[in-house]
Design a protein around this motif. Structure first.
Motif, PDB file in Angstrom:
ATOM      1  N   ILE A   1       0.822  -1.425  -0.012  1.00  0.00           N
ATOM      2  CA  ILE A   1      -0.107  -0.094  -0.046  1.00  0.00           C
ATOM      3  C   ILE A   1       0.875   1.173  -0.003  1.00  0.00           C
ATOM      4  N   LEU A   2       2.151   1.221   0.456  1.00  0.00           N
ATOM      5  CA  LEU A   2       3.062   2.313   0.172  1.00  0.00           C
ATOM      6  C   LEU A   2       3.207   2.559  -1.160  1.00  0.00           C
ATOM      7  N   GLN A   3       3.057   1.693  -2.354  1.00  0.00           N
ATOM      8  CA  GLN A   3       3.283   1.855  -3.562  1.00  0.00           C
ATOM      9  C   GLN A   3       1.791   2.259  -4.365  1.00  0.00           C
ATOM     10  N   ASN A   4       0.856   2.307  -3.520  1.00  0.00           N
ATOM     11  CA  ASN A   4      -0.383   2.314  -3.891  1.00  0.00           C
ATOM     12  C   ASN A   4      -1.313   3.360  -3.069  1.00  0.00           C
ATOM     13  N   PRO A   5      -1.013   4.775  -2.932  1.00  0.00           N
ATOM     14  CA  PRO A   5      -1.466   5.541  -2.073  1.00  0.00           C
ATOM     15  C   PRO A   5      -3.073   5.507  -2.026  1.00  0.00           C
ATOM     16  N   GLU A   6      -3.480   5.400  -3.259  1.00  0.00           N
ATOM     17  CA  GLU A   6      -5.304   5.292  -3.436  1.00  0.00           C
ATOM     18  C   GLU A   6      -5.672   4.064  -2.669  1.00  0.00           C
ATOM     19  N   ILE A   7      -5.110   3.054  -2.789  1.00  0.00           N
ATOM     20  CA  ILE A   7      -5.609   1.997  -1.900  1.00  0.00           C
ATOM     21  C   ILE A   7      -5.606   2.075  -0.526  1.00  0.00           C
ATOM     22  N   ARG A   8      -4.395   2.701  -0.044  1.00  0.00           N
ATOM     23  CA  ARG A   8      -4.117   3.075   1.232  1.00  0.00           C
ATOM     24  C   ARG A   8      -5.202   4.033   1.851  1.00  0.00           C
ATOM     25  N   ALA A   9      -5.439   5.121   1.047  1.00  0.00           N
ATOM     26  CA  ALA A   9      -6.667   5.892   1.291  1.00  0.00           C
ATOM     27  C   ALA A   9      -8.022   5.441   1.457  1.00  0.00           C
ATOM     28  N   ASN A  10      -8.371   4.366   0.720  1.00  0.00           N
ATOM     29  CA  ASN A  10      -9.607   4.021   0.354  1.00  0.00           C
ATOM     30  C   ASN A  10      -9.849   2.588   0.765  1.00  0.00           C
ATOM     31  N   LEU A  11      -9.077   1.951   0.978  1.00  0.00           N
ATOM     32  CA  LEU A  11      -9.395   0.400   1.405  1.00  0.00           C
ATOM     33  C   LEU A  11     -10.079   0.486   2.868  1.00  0.00           C
ATOM     34  N   PRO A  12      -9.475   1.265   3.824  1.00  0.00           N
ATOM     35  CA  PRO A  12      -9.983   1.098   5.249  1.00  0.00           C
ATOM     36  C   PRO A  12     -11.447   1.565   5.202  1.00  0.00           C
ATOM     37  N   LYS A  13     -11.893   2.255   4.309  1.00  0.00           N
ATOM     38  CA  LYS A  13     -13.516   2.524   4.251  1.00  0.00           C
ATOM     39  C   LYS A  13     -14.085   1.345   3.782  1.00  0.00           C
ATOM     40  N   TYR A  14     -13.468   0.944   2.668  1.00  0.00           N
ATOM     41  CA  TYR A  14     -14.288  -0.042   2.015  1.00  0.00           C
ATOM     42  C   TYR A  14     -14.430  -1.305   2.928  1.00  0.00           C
ATOM     43  N   ALA A  15     -13.136  -1.572   3.748  1.00  0.00           N
ATOM     44  CA  ALA A  15     -13.138  -2.685   4.521  1.00  0.00           C
ATOM     45  C   ALA A  15     -13.723  -2.834   6.010  1.00  0.00           C
ATOM     46  N   ASN A  16     -13.945  -1.140   6.260  1.00  0.00           N
ATOM     47  CA  ASN A  16     -14.580  -0.714   7.403  1.00  0.00           C
ATOM     48  C   ASN A  16     -13.459  -1.627   8.548  1.00  0.00           C
ATOM     49  N   TRP A  17     -12.148  -1.275   8.252  1.00  0.00           N
ATOM     50  CA  TRP A  17     -10.958  -1.747   9.093  1.00  0.00           C
ATOM     51  C   TRP A  17      -9.892  -0.666   8.675  1.00  0.00           C
ATOM     52  N   PRO A  18      -9.393   0.000   9.895  1.00  0.00           N
ATOM     53  CA  PRO A  18      -8.773   1.228   9.807  1.00  0.00           C
ATOM     54  C   PRO A  18      -7.374   1.312   9.560  1.00  0.00           C
ATOM     55  N   THR A  19      -6.524   0.017   9.567  1.00  0.00           N
ATOM     56  CA  THR A  19      -5.157   0.041   9.524  1.00  0.00           C
ATOM     57  C   THR A  19      -4.615  -1.227   8.620  1.00  0.00           C
ATOM     58  N   PHE A  20      -3.452  -1.235   8.563  1.00  0.00           N
ATOM     59  CA  PHE A  20      -2.799  -2.261   7.688  1.00  0.00           C
ATOM     60  C   PHE A  20      -1.779  -2.925   8.806  1.00  0.00           C
ATOM     61  N   PRO A  21      -1.805  -4.199   8.516  1.00  0.00           N
ATOM     62  CA  PRO A  21      -1.958  -5.136   7.311  1.00  0.00           C
ATOM     63  C   PRO A  21      -3.311  -5.518   7.400  1.00  0.00           C
ATOM     64  N   GLN A  22      -3.887  -6.067   6.304  1.00  0.00           N
ATOM     65  CA  GLN A  22      -4.935  -6.612   6.265  1.00  0.00           C
ATOM     66  C   GLN A  22      -5.075  -7.895   5.603  1.00  0.00           C
ATOM     67  N   LEU A  23      -5.476  -8.813   6.083  1.00  0.00           N
ATOM     68  CA  LEU A  23      -5.646 -10.246   5.394  1.00  0.00           C
ATOM     69  C   LEU A  23      -6.904 -10.531   4.816  1.00  0.00           C
ATOM     70  N   TRP A  24      -6.983 -10.883   3.617  1.00  0.00           N
ATOM     71  CA  TRP A  24      -8.347 -11.110   2.915  1.00  0.00           C
ATOM     72  C   TRP A  24      -8.047 -12.530   2.471  1.00  0.00           C
ATOM     73  N   VAL A  25      -9.044 -13.457   2.876  1.00  0.00           N
ATOM     74  CA  VAL A  25      -9.116 -14.783   2.404  1.00  0.00           C
ATOM     75  C   VAL A  25     -10.350 -15.249   1.748  1.00  0.00           C
ATOM     76  N   ASN A  26     -10.321 -15.862   0.511  1.00  0.00           N
ATOM     77  CA  ASN A  26     -11.711 -16.157   0.054  1.00  0.00           C
ATOM     78  C   ASN A  26     -12.765 -14.977  -0.033  1.00  0.00           C
ATOM     79  N   GLY A  27     -12.315 -13.720  -0.376  1.00  0.00           N
ATOM     80  CA  GLY A  27     -13.163 -12.621  -0.453  1.00  0.00           C
ATOM     81  C   GLY A  27     -13.499 -12.037   0.923  1.00  0.00           C
TER      82      GLY A  27
END
Ligand SMILES: N[C@@H](CCC(=O)N[C@@H](CS)C(=O)NCC(=O)O)C(=O)O
Length: 108
Positions: free
Chosen positions: A51-77
């Motif tokens: 996510i350091l190489q993808n600032p847009e993902i860093r900015a938007n994934l927490p809202k989408y995931a409803n999880w504020p921080t990184f790392p985030q592990l996703w398994v089977n969607g």
């Protein structure tokens, strides 16, 4: 492509996906380093997004995931959680079971 669509695609296309800071070989944060160790310890292939190489993902994934921080592990969607949860599950042997079944499903 819309960044949320990109995120959805990444999650859908990778049965085991770790959003992290840095790469598994060169994590840039202690939380990401510990999460990577546990996921690597499961012995299966996994995808990652730095996510350091993808600032847009860093900015938007927490809202989408409803999880504020990184790392985030996703398994089977589905979001498994961050470093604390990953380590706890690994210590109980649950992460190994989850990841092995996810990888098995994707190969079936
Ligand atoms: N308790 C969390 C700790 C993770 C954490 O605090 N991450 C911070 C520092 S790496 C973070 O993602 N901050 C938001 C950001 O840097 O965008 C976990 O279990 O993963």
């Amino acid at each position: 492509m819309d960044i949320i669509e990109t995120i959805k695609e990444q999650i859908a296309n990778n049965p085991v996906l770790l959003y992290m800071k840095g790469s598994p070989n060169a994590p840039q944060c202690g939380f990401s380093a510990r999460a990577t160790q546990a996921v690597m310890g499961c012995g299966e292939k996994f995808a990652y997004v730095d996510i350091l190489q993808n600032p847009e993902i860093r900015a938007n994934l927490p809202k989408y995931a409803n999880w504020p921080t990184f790392p985030q592990l996703w398994v089977n969607g589905e979001l498994v959680g961050g470093s604390d949860i990953i380590l706890e599950m690994f210590e109980k042997g649950e992460l190994q079971t989850l990841i092995k079944s996810a990888v098995g499903k994707s190969e079936a």
